[in-house]
Design an enzyme around this catalytic site. Structure first.
Site, PDB file in Angstrom:
ATOM      1  N   SER A   3      12.058  -3.717  -2.313  1.00  0.00           N
ATOM      2  CA  SER A   3      12.761  -3.403  -1.080  1.00  0.00           C
ATOM      3  C   SER A   3      13.122  -1.937  -1.115  1.00  0.00           C
ATOM      4  CB  SER A   3      14.025  -4.256  -0.993  1.00  0.00           C
ATOM      5  OG  SER A   3      14.966  -3.640  -0.140  1.00  0.00           O
ATOM      6  N   LYS A  23      15.538  -6.858  -5.410  1.00  0.00           N
ATOM      7  CA  LYS A  23      14.884  -7.972  -4.734  1.00  0.00           C
ATOM      8  C   LYS A  23      13.466  -8.260  -5.210  1.00  0.00           C
ATOM      9  CE  LYS A  23      15.384  -9.002  -0.549  1.00  0.00           C
ATOM     10  NZ  LYS A  23      15.498  -9.078   0.918  1.00  0.00           N
ATOM     11  N   ASN A  45      10.696 -10.196  -3.327  1.00  0.00           N
ATOM     12  CA  ASN A  45      10.466 -10.824  -2.034  1.00  0.00           C
ATOM     13  C   ASN A  45       9.235 -11.711  -2.030  1.00  0.00           C
ATOM     14  OD1 ASN A  45      12.604  -9.905  -0.378  1.00  0.00           O
ATOM     15  ND2 ASN A  45      11.687  -7.857  -0.385  1.00  0.00           N
ATOM     16  N   ARG A  53     -24.888 -16.480  30.817  1.00  0.00           N
ATOM     17  CA  ARG A  53     -24.084 -15.480  30.079  1.00  0.00           C
ATOM     18  C   ARG A  53     -22.736 -15.371  30.759  1.00  0.00           C
ATOM     19  NH1 ARG A  53     -27.415 -11.140  29.147  1.00  0.00           N
ATOM     20  NH2 ARG A  53     -28.381 -12.861  28.023  1.00  0.00           N
TER      21      ARG A  53
END
Lengths: 454, 454, 454, 454
Positions: D276, D282, D284, D315
């Protein structure tokens, strides 16, 4: 020019440029530079540091390929960017490197950068939409008396005017354009909340820095960070969705009118436009096909954005990470549709004679409602409906005018005189409120504008 | 009460009633009755005929099962309805039967009926949204000082207040509610165009009858018919989509807070709510699950509506026919979400002690940013970041407070004194602008309201 | 017949019945009855209790309206159902009441009930798809020599045969039908896992009871419960999505061929089908419009289902609760499309003369590719392309046959003789491999069938 | 490496490369080269011409930026490509230039090029999916005895094993992988139909050239061209959709287990992963967030593809043009999800002690079902349910073990002895068929594989 063949039908050049690496990266760097500037102005970091940061924050000195790989690894654009920026700042001034990204979180940089790109997208879209509106107004005005078949469920119906049709295209696009601009206005705000959206690391100075930051970036400053409240962006995506739907409706009508068997109108051709590699004679509805492709793609993208709004607590796990490519794709698709329809409307050619002969080819069948009403007033809607159904079948079978067939039915001739029957099939006399509606549509103001006036 | 087990989690009772057969049918009959009334007022049909039509147009005398089968066969609701109504009127008065549905087309009846249902839906949704807003304001006010973990990517982050969290829920729902009401206002208009949208069969009287019709139905009269311009309805669908997304975000947060391991809050229980057939102890996030289900379903429905906007010429082949069930499902899902969240917010229980203990369980790790900033101011963000990363790991490994670990690092203690280190982990002292943001969010007016004031 | 006007265009009658309250409820009761039976067979509960439960488990004695309200309150269908069933069983035999729903969880009842409904849906869909396939094969066979315009981007292109066109519709629908049946086969399994998916409360008898339960319900027994692994159902939804897309493509082609200006074919009319309330002459593409409406709605529903697959741990919060109405809507929409196209194909009328005259109306322009190839072989593709582009323009401007125009160009006449030029515009001579492809498509087996043979 | 910052979280590097300009262009050129080769082999064009064309068809000599602009203008990739290629061939050999793209249409080049890219995508996806399957099998095996909380509606429920959970992830991913491979197999076919899908310009040699072309490209040769029958590609998109849903479910579970308050498992960290910018501590759930983002985005893309299947005649106008970016985005998103989950599974760390302590923290509440069943066998399910509900509340309120509370209730102690009550809360003794299911899931073969064996 950043090409992406795989998306070559999905974006115009300016909008491809807008979401190019250089542009994305510069937007993130602009955030970092403006943050440093704002924090220097508010006394949070030294002005000298801010100056260095601003000088270094230039996209052309970064390697975007490496950055993209780092971003995937980090799962967020902000962290690798800040790392690289800090490294670059440090080479100039170790002291300044301390203050890079001060108090911000990576989402602040990514979200605000996205907003900065959106800010540049708005005039690109607006310009094409204004061209389109101007051309449609003119088309409507020029064709207020041009009668053509109405068509319901793609079957012939009582006549309309091309003027009314164009006015209806105009009005729906006009309403959506206003909504789009309102949605842009609401979205052009900074995101600045720090780790948890409280700007805790700035102490009591949060709002002051936020205002200065907004000021630096010429964006508005919202009531609070919106890290997991994505309704404003969602609103913008939806506005694009509705607008693209309205553009798609116009493209659909025109592509139907361009069929060889209908041949009432054509979008402009020109070098490299709409030819065929195998059929030298063809003039294809290229602008329409690009617009219809956009109208096909955008709804699913809008759905993805909406379902991604459910973002956990103070930063989402998945919903947020999904947003960037969705937003880019929606804006680009809307831009292709707007530009294509502007070009189509500006070079639109109309074959009035064919419009009239397509009416005549129905042998009056489309006036059976009219005859039905006239007779209905005398014999009742129900009875009249039955007589007309039979007469219409006969007319169609024998390829004779409905009025001729009707002139042979005593129940009819006892109620309607010869002149009435003869006039029955004059399209100009069966347009009802077409012109009233047309004028109202062209002069209509969006609900927003109306409200202001009250 | 019209039950539909298969949709029992997808609608509230009032909204199930609203889209029931009786209600749908009555709305179409109301159109026919009002049309007769308007045409009598404007001298288009005899008042006597209108009187009979109005008297007959009562849903309870019709067989909806037969009607539904006829509608599928006809491919449109209006034609079988008009046929049956005409038959019924004829039994009373053959003359009057002539004037049923005079000048209108089947889409006029179906679209206006849908609008009449939407008009009844608005107050149902509004009531629940106002309950919700009131409860959220109170919740925010009551918990302006209640600290809790911030959570980013579902990982612990610096603290926020529950007051701020609730205010953010409030503000996004408030914005979307205003948009929803604006979208309703725009949509509550008659559809009246006749076969091709020109009201040709009414001659020059089209607008006069249209205005009278709108007046009879207490709806607005638009500039022109909108048979294949569906942007207003699309806009309403989108407003529901964004609102449901915001409600889903709130439901997501609460369901996460209700996890046993988090246990910070609970939605109300009570008889028949949220038990388990096998686990007597459970208190399930029922309101949240219904809201999240709505937030799951609505985006796809919005996409279907948007892609259906591409409707051909004067009546679509498919796009229009797809609309009714989409609109009903979107309104009902939005209604379930609003009602559920209102009930959740009104009976929401909070465990402040657990919120605090969840903060404490992080051993101060969430204040590492704070420490990082404090140290960063002295040593640079970069260096500080590295120190903190190591300290945080150590704290986590040893399950000791971060401040204790930091107090053992010379580079730290040389910069931060003991008091600072001790105060580092007080959540109340690291809330930054939380209260400023909270107040701003609660007093925020939607962009629409703001604009009016200017 | 359970009518739902709001969904009257969205389902056939048998599929409306299938998802009616009585039907849904009975399916859940069938689960409970079969569970009791299976547990009696395996000695888990007394046979006497099972007998009572089976006798009581009859939908007609239950009040579905109250049940629906209870379900919304409980957030799940199973709990209120079990409560009511238990109450009813108790009135017969208090001892038996102990054994209602023994060892199961509410999701077991709800999921298995849904599967039981799907089992009944399969033959309904299959019957219509087989009708459709048969009719398309016949149509293709009957029209193997019927030449008609090819159309690319809705512009005239070299000829095809209606036989080839119908064969292509057939083959894509055939492939999707096989996939649908494979998806059904995979989905027709019991769900039985108890509270957490381990059948813990049945001790070691879990698998034995599960097999007996599957046996009672004539469903397969999966490897393990699938409470939060929804890929099989998702697969079924996708198969419906692809099939509906292929049906929509066929409907699109036919609705285009039914345009007055094209008038090459028509879907069957008949009493109450496709008339217009205002235009007695019209024969509308009703079956096409219903199919296109389904093709418009299903993709969004599929998206909702797919995004709802992300279900938490052992029972989802929202994803699961969203499923029932999605599944019902997808199956019903697919059913409307299949039934409509079967009816269209069986009563399809073709105007071969008009097909030919539409070819002729292009003045040979569609053979410019052919001319281009012939010339290209002599002068090079590039040069030929330029000559043809000019000639095609001239032909179109002067409304003369392309071959006439070419006959005046020396570069052409020096290369191509008179006979070649004259034969240039015979559609039958420019069909290439049309018949080869047609036969291959009709005899094509789906990939699945092929694999078996290898 | 082709970077696209805006999509940096939406693709892995190999899949970014795969859809890069060089790669897209080379795939189209490969088609043209192979076509020339096939036509030389079958005597349609001179071998000398084919040789020149093959030599020139090298992507690195083309300017992709100009090409992208030309493509947008032409509305199709093939026409500008062929023009540029022809020009380049002409500089080498004017004669050879005549034979570039002989008998093909622009869609043939574009569609077959897309298929060639998909062929390269398959092994990239497969490799990651096999890594994932291997790691999940190992994880399941290693944790067959690791007890953890079951969780329904994110509330504590009777225990499961991590082994069972991982096996359920494995089995659903395994089923979807097989479907994906089957869908690839079906899609890896050439598109070759010429202007209208009849290969008219090749006379009777169509199929022969087609087979030679397929042979050159190592693709299969389908029964017929599939220019507007897009079910095979749709099927592939759906297979990606279902697979991504299953991957998302796994990611969801893991991200919930990674919450600080749950802390039962973690995805691997490592340099640059999941840190982080503001919170150094952290770790994550990066892989999970990327996977969940993919699961968020893909359903909407699938919906866009499905609704685009409705392509007109030979088409499409819009449906076809929308496909390229959808297909690229779906494949890339699926690839990110597969790669992320492979990395997560391979480096997955488990905290068994925490799993057990999370069970213990429920004070036995999750065994109330067990107690309920035991008591129910004696007193009836209904009575037992009520006793347990009260006991569970008391246990929760007083934070005492459920078994302790139960031991104080005479109705309980009269039925269950002390030993039974004591053993009540041993997770290992309440796993029912968990291990049976786990083994079955791991050894399960997909329906396809099963079928082959029969």
């Amino acid at each position: 020019m950043p090409a992406r063949l795989i998306e070559s039908l999905a974006t115009t050049e300016p909008l491809a440029d807008l979401f190019s690496d250089q542009s994305d990266l510069q937007a993130m760097l602009d955030f970092e530079a403006a943050l440093a500037g704002a924090e220097a102005r508010t006394g949070v970091i030294p002005e000298a540091a801010a100056k260095v940061i601003r000088n270094v924050a230039k996209a052309d000195t970064f390697d975007t390929a490496t950055l993209a790989a780092d971003i995937l690894r980090a799962g967020t654009p902000g962290i690798p960017l800040v790392k690289i920026l800090t490294d670059q700042v440090r080479t100039k001034n170790a002291e300044a490197a301390r203050y890079v990204h001060w108090g911000a979180t990576s989402q602040d940089a990514a979200d605000t950068a996205l907003v900065l790109l959106l800010k540049q997208a708005q005039p690109i879209l607006s310009t094409d939409l204004m061209r389109l509106e101007r051309a449609l107004k003119q088309l409507s005005q020029d064709n207020k008396d041009t009668v053509m078949l109405g068509r319901t469920l793609m079957q012939a119906a009582p006549p309309v005017t091309l003027g009314l049709k164009a006015a209806a295209w105009f009005a729906s696009i006009h309403r959506s354009k206003d909504d789009l601009n309102a949605a842009f206005a609401r979205t052009l705000i900074i995101q600045f909340g720090g780790a948890s959206g409280t700007l805790a690391s700035l102490g009591k100075k949060g709002m002051e820095v936020a205002r200065a930051l907004a000021d630096e970036l010429k964006l508005s400053c919202p009531d609070a960070p919106w890290h997991t409240q994505r309704d404003r962006l969602a609103n913008l995506m939806c506005a694009c969705g509705v607008l693209t739907g309205s553009l798609g409706k116009m493209a659909c009508d025109i592509s139907l009118m361009m069929q060889n068997e209908v041949a009432e109108a054509a979008e402009p051709g020109g070098d490299g436009r709409g030819g065929s590699s195998t059929m030298p004679h063809k003039r294809n509805p290229i602008g329409c096909s690009l617009t219809l492709a956009a109208a096909q793609r955008v709804p699913g993208l809008v759905a993805s954005f909406l379902s991604g709004m459910v973002q956990e607590h103070e930063r989402g796990v998945g919903g947020w990470q999904a947003e960037w490519p969705i937003v880019a794709a929606v804006i680009q698709a809307t831009g292709v549709a707007a530009a294509s329809m502007a070009e189509v409307a500006e070079g639109f050619t109309v074959d009035k004679a064919r419009m009239r002969s397509n009416i005549e080819a129905t042998h009056g069948a489309i006036f059976s409602e009219r005859a039905s009403m006239l007779l209905g007033a005398k014999l009742g809607r129900d009875v009249a409906h039955k007589i007309l159904r039979e007469a219409a079948k006969k007319s169609s079978r024998q390829k004779r005018r409905l009025s001729e067939v009707l002139a042979e039915i005593p129940e009819v001739t006892s109620q309607l005189d010869r002149a009435t029957l003869r006039g029955l099939e004059t399209p100009e006399e069966y347009l009802g409120s077409a012109e009233v509606f047309r004028k109202a549509l062209l002069s209509s103001k969006s609900s927003k504008t109306k409200k202001k006036e009250q």
